[in-house]
Design a protein around this motif. Structure first.
Motif, PDB file in Angstrom:
ATOM      1  N   THR A  20       0.831  -1.210   0.000  1.00 15.37           N
ATOM      2  CA  THR A  20       0.000   0.000   0.000  1.00 15.37           C
ATOM      3  C   THR A  20       0.865   1.260   0.000  1.00 15.37           C
ATOM      4  N   ALA A  21       1.983   1.238   0.720  1.00 10.02           N
ATOM      5  CA  ALA A  21       2.876   2.396   0.708  1.00 10.02           C
ATOM      6  C   ALA A  21       3.481   2.601  -0.684  1.00 10.02           C
ATOM      7  N   GLY A 208      -5.756  12.046  -4.481  1.00  3.47           N
ATOM      8  CA  GLY A 208      -6.801  11.348  -3.746  1.00  3.47           C
ATOM      9  C   GLY A 208      -6.512   9.859  -3.611  1.00  3.47           C
ATOM     10  N   TYR A 209      -6.064   9.240  -4.711  1.00  2.00           N
ATOM     11  CA  TYR A 209      -5.712   7.818  -4.650  1.00  2.00           C
ATOM     12  C   TYR A 209      -4.546   7.589  -3.682  1.00  2.00           C
ATOM     13  N   ALA A 210      -3.563   8.490  -3.723  1.00  2.00           N
ATOM     14  CA  ALA A 210      -2.414   8.343  -2.823  1.00  2.00           C
ATOM     15  C   ALA A 210      -2.865   8.414  -1.366  1.00  2.00           C
ATOM     16  N   CYS A 217      -2.652   1.914   4.459  1.00  2.00           N
ATOM     17  CA  CYS A 217      -1.368   1.497   5.035  1.00  2.00           C
ATOM     18  C   CYS A 217      -1.345   1.791   6.542  1.00  2.00           C
ATOM     19  N   ALA A 218      -1.755   3.019   6.891  1.00  2.00           N
ATOM     20  CA  ALA A 218      -1.760   3.398   8.311  1.00  2.00           C
ATOM     21  C   ALA A 218      -2.763   2.558   9.094  1.00  2.00           C
ATOM     22  N   LEU A 219      -3.914   2.254   8.496  1.00  2.00           N
ATOM     23  CA  LEU A 219      -4.925   1.442   9.182  1.00  2.00           C
ATOM     24  C   LEU A 219      -4.402   0.045   9.474  1.00  2.00           C
ATOM     25  N   VAL A 220      -3.784  -0.587   8.465  1.00  2.00           N
ATOM     26  CA  VAL A 220      -3.244  -1.937   8.663  1.00  2.00           C
ATOM     27  C   VAL A 220      -2.165  -1.926   9.747  1.00  2.00           C
ATOM     28  N   ALA A 221      -1.265  -0.933   9.683  1.00  2.00           N
ATOM     29  CA  ALA A 221      -0.206  -0.844  10.689  1.00  2.00           C
ATOM     30  C   ALA A 221      -0.797  -0.608  12.081  1.00  2.00           C
TER      31      ALA A 221
END
Length: 245
Positions: A20-21, A208-210, A217-221
């Motif tokens: 995701t990053a 927006g996509y970024a 990415c932040a949610l998973v982490a």
């Protein structure tokens, strides 16, 4: 079993965060590329206009897309093409495309002369647009050929068409067309409207996509940190704390 689950969760999280990053960074890179393209288009629009000689001297005229031109030539009105289902200012009508044979040469260029409304009561009726005879001076900017719209079946060959393919049109008419077109600019002329927008680069879309990829990415982490690190430690603290005696 608990350690195995921890290892699997850690590996899966690491892969997801990396993916995701990377996708977020790729979207930012695409936005940077399109920002550079937009800046290039705007800088070309400020350059001096090419005349007939300068245009014909280019080995790759298409590389000068969106550069101003001031051309002299003769309209080949017998080869007018009205491109159907084209929009300008939120209205649907035709783009009128006419070849301009350049003075002092046998070469010609397709000119997108402007937008005209259509007769919705008679879809086969062509708008009446005056085409000057004799030598004319056309001001505009170099542009790619008109964008293709979806069509059913083969492209037509009549004066009203859905699309125009320069290669096919060249063979059909026998005109020595350059591999580019011109969007005529200046004041509106009769029914012709010339409110040509610059091409949309959709930079905001990539930003927006970024944001979405980085948020995922932040949610998973964050979920990994909570369920695999913080919560187990709190459970162990409660089990071994003063209240557990």
């Amino acid at each position: 079993m608990s350690r195995s689950r921890f290892i699997v969760a850690s590996v899966a999280t690491a892969l997801t965060v990396a993916a995701t990053a990377s996708l977020g960074l790729w979207q930012l890179d695409r936005a940077a590329q399109k920002t550079a393209l937009e800046a290039s288009i705007r800088s070309r629009a400020q350059l001096p206009a090419w005349d007939n000689h300068e245009l014909l001297a280019q080995t790759d005229p298409a590389s000068g897309a969106y550069r101003p031109v001031r051309l002299q030539g003769h309209w080949l009105a017998q080869h007018n093409v009205f491109l159907d289902n084209r929009q300008m200012d939120g209205r649907v009508g035709f783009f009128l495309v006419t070849p301009l044979r350049l003075s002092g040469s046998d070469r010609a260029v397709l000119v997108q002369r402007g937008w005209v409304p259509r007769d919705f009561n008679d879809r086969l009726r062509m708008p009446e647009v005056a085409t000057p005879s004799g030598e004319v001076t056309v001001q505009g900017r170099l542009a790619p050929p008109p964008g293709r719209l979806y069509q059913f079946g083969e492209a037509g060959t009549g004066p009203i068409r859905q699309n125009i393919d320069p290669v096919t049109y060249r063979l059909e008419t026998g005109i020595a067309l350059l591999d580019l077109s011109v969007q005529q600019t200046g004041d509106d002329e009769g029914p012709l409207r010339r409110h040509w927008p610059l091409p949309a680069t959709d930079v905001q879309k990539h930003h927006g996509y970024a944001f979405q990829w980085f948020a995922l990415c932040a949610l998973v982490a964050g979920l990994y940190l909570w369920f695999q690190i913080i919560q187990p430690r709190r459970q162990r603290a409660r089990l071994h704390g003063p209240d557990a005696r």
